[in-house]
Design an enzyme around this catalytic site. Structure first.
Site, PDB file in Angstrom:
ATOM      1  N   TYR A  41       0.842  -1.213  -0.005  1.00 22.20           N
ATOM      2  CA  TYR A  41       0.117   0.128   0.116  1.00 22.20           C
ATOM      3  C   TYR A  41       0.809   1.371   0.024  1.00 22.20           C
ATOM      4  CZ  TYR A  41      -4.437  -2.266   0.161  1.00 22.20           C
ATOM      5  OH  TYR A  41      -5.692  -3.031  -0.207  1.00 22.20           O
TER       6      TYR A  41
ATOM      7  N   ASN B   9     -12.632   4.114  -5.375  1.00 25.90           N
ATOM      8  CA  ASN B   9     -11.047   4.338  -5.519  1.00 25.90           C
ATOM      9  C   ASN B   9     -10.549   5.041  -4.147  1.00 25.90           C
ATOM     10  OD1 ASN B   9     -11.244   3.622  -8.179  1.00 25.90           O
ATOM     11  ND2 ASN B   9     -11.049   5.652  -8.892  1.00 25.90           N
TER      12      ASN B   9
ATOM     13  N   ASP C 233      -7.896   6.599  -4.032  1.00 28.22           N
ATOM     14  CA  ASP C 233      -6.635   7.757  -4.127  1.00 28.22           C
ATOM     15  C   ASP C 233      -7.486   9.088  -4.105  1.00 28.22           C
ATOM     16  OD1 ASP C 233      -8.149   8.668  -6.716  1.00 28.22           O
ATOM     17  OD2 ASP C 233      -7.137   6.935  -7.905  1.00 28.22           O
TER      18      ASP C 233
ATOM     19  N   HIS D   9     -14.530   2.598  -0.541  1.00 30.86           N
ATOM     20  CA  HIS D   9     -13.613   1.457  -0.186  1.00 30.86           C
ATOM     21  C   HIS D   9     -12.417   2.246   0.835  1.00 30.86           C
ATOM     22  CE1 HIS D   9     -15.165  -1.305  -3.433  1.00 30.86           C
ATOM     23  NE2 HIS D   9     -16.182  -1.063  -2.225  1.00 30.86           N
TER      24      HIS D   9
ATOM     25  N   CYS E 186      -5.445   1.894  13.254  1.00 34.30           N
ATOM     26  CA  CYS E 186      -4.761   0.768  14.150  1.00 34.30           C
ATOM     27  C   CYS E 186      -5.426  -0.691  13.835  1.00 34.30           C
ATOM     28  CB  CYS E 186      -4.941   0.956  15.562  1.00 34.30           C
ATOM     29  SG  CYS E 186      -4.422  -0.551  16.591  1.00 34.30           S
TER      30      CYS E 186
ATOM     31  N   CYS F  72       0.503   1.908  16.902  1.00 39.48           N
ATOM     32  CA  CYS F  72      -0.377   2.567  17.453  1.00 39.48           C
ATOM     33  C   CYS F  72       0.159   3.276  18.843  1.00 39.48           C
ATOM     34  CB  CYS F  72      -1.780   1.733  17.537  1.00 39.48           C
ATOM     35  SG  CYS F  72      -2.858   2.526  18.595  1.00 39.48           S
TER      36      CYS F  72
ATOM     37  N   CYS G  32      -2.199   1.378  21.704  1.00 36.05           N
ATOM     38  CA  CYS G  32      -1.893  -0.101  22.114  1.00 36.05           C
ATOM     39  C   CYS G  32      -1.148  -0.821  21.541  1.00 36.05           C
ATOM     40  CB  CYS G  32      -3.356  -0.609  21.734  1.00 36.05           C
ATOM     41  SG  CYS G  32      -3.502  -1.009  20.154  1.00 36.05           S
TER      42      CYS G  32
ATOM     43  N   GLY H   2     -15.554   3.830 -15.259  1.00 37.71           N
ATOM     44  CA  GLY H   2     -14.450   3.041 -15.055  1.00 37.71           C
ATOM     45  C   GLY H   2     -14.297   1.735 -14.074  1.00 37.71           C
TER      46      GLY H   2
HETATM   47  C1  BJW Z   1     -11.646   2.246 -17.897  1.00 40.12           C
HETATM   48  C2  BJW Z   1     -10.391   2.830 -18.268  1.00 40.12           C
HETATM   49  C3  BJW Z   1     -10.636   4.059 -18.815  1.00 40.12           C
HETATM   50  C4  BJW Z   1      -9.900   0.644 -17.721  1.00 40.12           C
HETATM   51  N1  BJW Z   1     -11.502   4.815 -18.784  1.00 40.12           N
HETATM   52  N2  BJW Z   1     -12.852   2.784 -17.946  1.00 40.12           N
HETATM   53  C5  BJW Z   1     -22.488 -10.452  -3.490  1.00 40.12           C
HETATM   54  C6  BJW Z   1     -22.373 -11.670  -4.206  1.00 40.12           C
HETATM   55  C7  BJW Z   1     -21.226 -12.161  -4.118  1.00 40.12           C
HETATM   56  C8  BJW Z   1     -20.335 -11.743  -3.280  1.00 40.12           C
HETATM   57  C9  BJW Z   1     -20.354 -10.739  -2.615  1.00 40.12           C
HETATM   58  C10 BJW Z   1     -21.572 -10.301  -2.615  1.00 40.12           C
HETATM   59  N3  BJW Z   1     -21.659  -9.178  -1.750  1.00 40.12           N
HETATM   60  C11 BJW Z   1     -20.379  -9.102  -1.181  1.00 40.12           C
HETATM   61  C12 BJW Z   1     -19.770  -9.823  -1.644  1.00 40.12           C
HETATM   62  C13 BJW Z   1     -18.237 -10.293  -1.336  1.00 40.12           C
HETATM   63  C14 BJW Z   1     -17.338  -9.403  -1.860  1.00 40.12           C
HETATM   64  C15 BJW Z   1     -17.569  -9.313  -3.609  1.00 40.12           C
HETATM   65  O1  BJW Z   1     -18.252  -8.227  -3.898  1.00 40.12           O
HETATM   66  N4  BJW Z   1     -16.925 -10.265  -3.983  1.00 40.12           N
HETATM   67  C16 BJW Z   1     -17.020 -10.270  -5.624  1.00 40.12           C
HETATM   68  C17 BJW Z   1     -15.760 -10.963  -6.020  1.00 40.12           C
HETATM   69  C18 BJW Z   1     -18.269 -10.938  -6.027  1.00 40.12           C
HETATM   70  N5  BJW Z   1     -17.604  -7.834  -1.505  1.00 40.12           N
HETATM   71  C19 BJW Z   1     -16.860  -7.539  -0.204  1.00 40.12           C
HETATM   72  O2  BJW Z   1     -16.240  -8.487   0.450  1.00 40.12           O
HETATM   73  C20 BJW Z   1     -17.176  -6.295   0.335  1.00 40.12           C
HETATM   74  N6  BJW Z   1     -17.929  -6.303   1.579  1.00 40.12           N
HETATM   75  C21 BJW Z   1     -18.955  -6.872   2.045  1.00 40.12           C
HETATM   76  O3  BJW Z   1     -19.612  -7.281   1.262  1.00 40.12           O
HETATM   77  O4  BJW Z   1     -19.050  -6.987   3.337  1.00 40.12           O
HETATM   78  C22 BJW Z   1     -20.217  -7.713   3.802  1.00 40.12           C
HETATM   79  C23 BJW Z   1     -20.232  -8.044   5.174  1.00 40.12           C
HETATM   80  C24 BJW Z   1     -21.467  -8.094   6.054  1.00 40.12           C
HETATM   81  C25 BJW Z   1     -21.455  -8.508   7.176  1.00 40.12           C
HETATM   82  C26 BJW Z   1     -20.225  -8.645   7.750  1.00 40.12           C
HETATM   83  C27 BJW Z   1     -19.026  -8.466   6.962  1.00 40.12           C
HETATM   84  C28 BJW Z   1     -19.200  -8.251   5.839  1.00 40.12           C
HETATM   85  C29 BJW Z   1     -15.870  -5.479   0.535  1.00 40.12           C
HETATM   86  C30 BJW Z   1     -15.437  -5.251  -0.941  1.00 40.12           C
HETATM   87  C31 BJW Z   1     -14.170  -4.234  -0.753  1.00 40.12           C
HETATM   88  C32 BJW Z   1     -13.375  -4.345  -2.017  1.00 40.12           C
HETATM   89  N7  BJW Z   1     -12.041  -3.964  -1.894  1.00 40.12           N
HETATM   90  C33 BJW Z   1     -11.298  -3.430  -2.945  1.00 40.12           C
HETATM   91  C34 BJW Z   1      -9.608  -3.114  -2.298  1.00 40.12           C
HETATM   92  C35 BJW Z   1      -9.779  -1.675  -1.557  1.00 40.12           C
HETATM   93  C36 BJW Z   1      -8.519  -1.124  -1.144  1.00 40.12           C
HETATM   94  C37 BJW Z   1      -7.537  -1.152  -2.419  1.00 40.12           C
HETATM   95  O5  BJW Z   1      -7.522  -0.614  -3.405  1.00 40.12           O
HETATM   96  O6  BJW Z   1      -6.701  -2.121  -2.271  1.00 40.12           O
HETATM   97  O7  BJW Z   1     -11.666  -2.325  -3.606  1.00 40.12           O
HETATM   98  S1  BJW Z   1     -10.861  -4.740  -4.147  1.00 40.12           S
HETATM   99  C38 BJW Z   1     -10.943  -3.820  -5.437  1.00 40.12           C
HETATM  100  O8  BJW Z   1     -12.261  -3.930  -6.367  1.00 40.12           O
HETATM  101  C39 BJW Z   1     -11.030  -2.424  -4.965  1.00 40.12           C
HETATM  102  C40 BJW Z   1     -11.876  -1.671  -5.978  1.00 40.12           C
HETATM  103  O9  BJW Z   1     -12.615  -0.529  -5.444  1.00 40.12           O
HETATM  104  C41 BJW Z   1     -12.946  -2.588  -6.332  1.00 40.12           C
HETATM  105  C42 BJW Z   1     -13.763  -2.565  -7.551  1.00 40.12           C
HETATM  106  O10 BJW Z   1     -12.830  -2.479  -8.647  1.00 40.12           O
HETATM  107  P1  BJW Z   1     -13.135  -1.681 -10.140  1.00 40.12           P
HETATM  108  O11 BJW Z   1     -12.787  -0.297  -9.533  1.00 40.12           O
HETATM  109  O12 BJW Z   1     -14.361  -1.916 -10.544  1.00 40.12           O
HETATM  110  O13 BJW Z   1     -11.634  -1.989 -10.794  1.00 40.12           O
HETATM  111  P2  BJW Z   1     -11.644  -3.163 -11.976  1.00 40.12           P
HETATM  112  O14 BJW Z   1     -10.238  -3.390 -12.160  1.00 40.12           O
HETATM  113  O15 BJW Z   1     -12.347  -4.323 -11.500  1.00 40.12           O
HETATM  114  O16 BJW Z   1     -12.320  -2.513 -13.141  1.00 40.12           O
HETATM  115  C43 BJW Z   1     -11.927  -1.584 -13.907  1.00 40.12           C
HETATM  116  C44 BJW Z   1     -12.575  -1.127 -15.073  1.00 40.12           C
HETATM  117  O17 BJW Z   1     -12.128   0.185 -15.463  1.00 40.12           O
HETATM  118  C45 BJW Z   1     -12.779  -2.124 -16.081  1.00 40.12           C
HETATM  119  O18 BJW Z   1     -14.120  -2.520 -16.484  1.00 40.12           O
HETATM  120  C46 BJW Z   1     -12.139  -1.479 -17.255  1.00 40.12           C
HETATM  121  O19 BJW Z   1     -12.609  -1.987 -18.544  1.00 40.12           O
HETATM  122  C47 BJW Z   1     -12.211  -0.015 -16.984  1.00 40.12           C
HETATM  123  N8  BJW Z   1     -11.312   1.019 -17.549  1.00 40.12           N
HETATM  124  N9  BJW Z   1      -9.443   1.989 -18.479  1.00 40.12           N
HETATM  125  C48 BJW Z   1     -12.604   4.206 -18.371  1.00 40.12           C
HETATM  126  N10 BJW Z   1      -9.343   4.828 -19.157  1.00 40.12           N
HETATM  127 ZN    ZN Z   2      -4.406   0.746  18.736  1.00 41.55          ZN
END
Ligand code: BJW
Ligand code: ZN
Length: 264
Positions: free
Chosen positions: A74, A109, A111, A126, A134, A162, A165, A202
């Site tokens: 990160y 995002n 950023d 996110h 912490c 932290c 703690c 995106g």
């Molecule tokens: C362009 C371009 C250009 C390129 N112009 N476009 C329901 C069904 C199944 C599973 C689940 C569900 N509900 C929840 C889940 C589980 C899970 C999930 O969704 N899993 C899937 C795999 C199905 N979700 C979770 O775990 C979430 N939490 C949750 O549900 O909690 C519930 C809960 C309840 C009770 C107790 C406990 C929990 C949390 C999800 C967190 C995701 N985190 C990340 C990392 C964040 C930190 C980091 O940055 O490192 O978030 S993962 C990653 O994916 C990041 C992003 O924000 C996220 C989305 O990705 P994004 O932005 O869409 O990127 P890409 O790469 O996928 O797509 C890019 C796009 O851009 C592409 O389409 C390109 O074509 C396009 N593109 N150039 C325009 N120039």
């Molecule tokens: Zn702490």
């Protein structure tokens, strides 16, 4: 559903009318909006998940197993973001606020490129690179993070501790299996429920619950405008699919809807 390809200079009149009449617009963004600033996406060919396993880098279990590896990853991403600049898509989105009574920017995002482009308020579903806390007691980390010049280029970096703690400091982001912060998700849902137009820009529309915002909005009959060079699951539900890069499409769309938009 209308499919507009990048080569078409004209946007559908119905899209321009919907934009000009809209009082409240939601702009929902994903990694693709920052791609033209040089920040990798996650699931594209050269995306992060091609190199590293999300189980190791984006879960609590991964951090517990190897905190230095995750913190170092990160930190290197934060350094890259701090050396990058907002691109024409971020700037066009910020400019939309001049023409729309209420603009709500909701991003997945971590950023700060929307803010640096001039968006006053951004809902970060996110989390953020800039709000570490912490891992043990959740207290926000009080010391400033290193400036990009001081961030080491070592892939592994021990996270700071932290002050309360002595627990390890973790990135202030939402990992898989973690809940989104209510202070971010609830206002995003409320905005999506009352908007007249929602942009989805995106994002692969795969990660829930964030991805439910455009799907639920489309299900209510509100026009959803998707901007993406590739097809996604949202294509079938979006009223307008603008196929191309956000940094190309967004400034042109703004200029088409409001001809003075290119000025200043
Ligand atoms: C362009 C371009 C250009 C390129 N112009 N476009 C329901 C069904 C199944 C599973 C689940 C569900 N509900 C929840 C889940 C589980 C899970 C999930 O969704 N899993 C899937 C795999 C199905 N979700 C979770 O775990 C979430 N939490 C949750 O549900 O909690 C519930 C809960 C309840 C009770 C107790 C406990 C929990 C949390 C999800 C967190 C995701 N985190 C990340 C990392 C964040 C930190 C980091 O940055 O490192 O978030 S993962 C990653 O994916 C990041 C992003 O924000 C996220 C989305 O990705 P994004 O932005 O869409 O990127 P890409 O790469 O996928 O797509 C890019 C796009 O851009 C592409 O389409 C390109 O074509 C396009 N593109 N150039 C325009 N120039
Ligand atoms: Zn702490």
């Amino acid at each position: 559903m209308t499919l507009t390809t990048i080569n078409e200079l004209e946007f559908p009149q119905s899209l321009l009318d919907a934009l000009r009449q809209a009082r409240h617009v939601v702009v929902f963004t994903g990694a693709g909006v920052s791609a033209e600033s040089g920040i990798p996406t996650f699931r594209d060919e050269s995306g992060y998940w091609g190199d590293v396993d999300p189980e190791d880098f984006a879960t609590r279990a991964g951090f517990r197993r190897d905190p230095a590896l995750v913190w170092g990853w990160y930190e290197s991403r934060r350094k890259q973001v701090m050396r990058s600049q907002p691109n024409p898509a971020h700037i066009a989105i910020a400019r939309l606020a001049r023409y729309i009574e209420q603009l709500t920017v909701v991003t997945q995002n971590i950023d700060d490129l929307h803010e640096r482009a001039g968006c006053a308020e951004v809902l970060h579903l996110h989390g953020s690179f800039f709000a570490p806390r912490c891992f043990a007691c959740a207290r926000p980390y009080s010391k400033p993070l290193d400036s990009p010049d001081l961030v080491s280029s070592e892939p592994r970096q021990e996270p700071p501790r932290c002050a309360r703690c002595n627990g390890r400091i973790r990135p202030g982001v939402v990992w898989f299996g973690e809940q989104l912060q209510r202070e971010m998700y609830q206002p995003a849902q409320r905005a999506a429920q009352k908007c007249d137009v929602l942009f989805s820009i995106g994002t692969s529309s795969l990660i829930y619950p964030a991805a439910s915002l455009p799907f639920e909005t489309a299900a209510r009959g509100i026009p959803v405008v998707q901007v993406n060079p590739s097809a996604t699951d949202l294509d079938a539900k979006a009223k307008f699919n603008l196929r191309g890069q956000a940094g190309d499409i967004m400034p042109r769309l703004l200029a088409a809807a409001w001809p003075d938009a290119g000025e200043g």
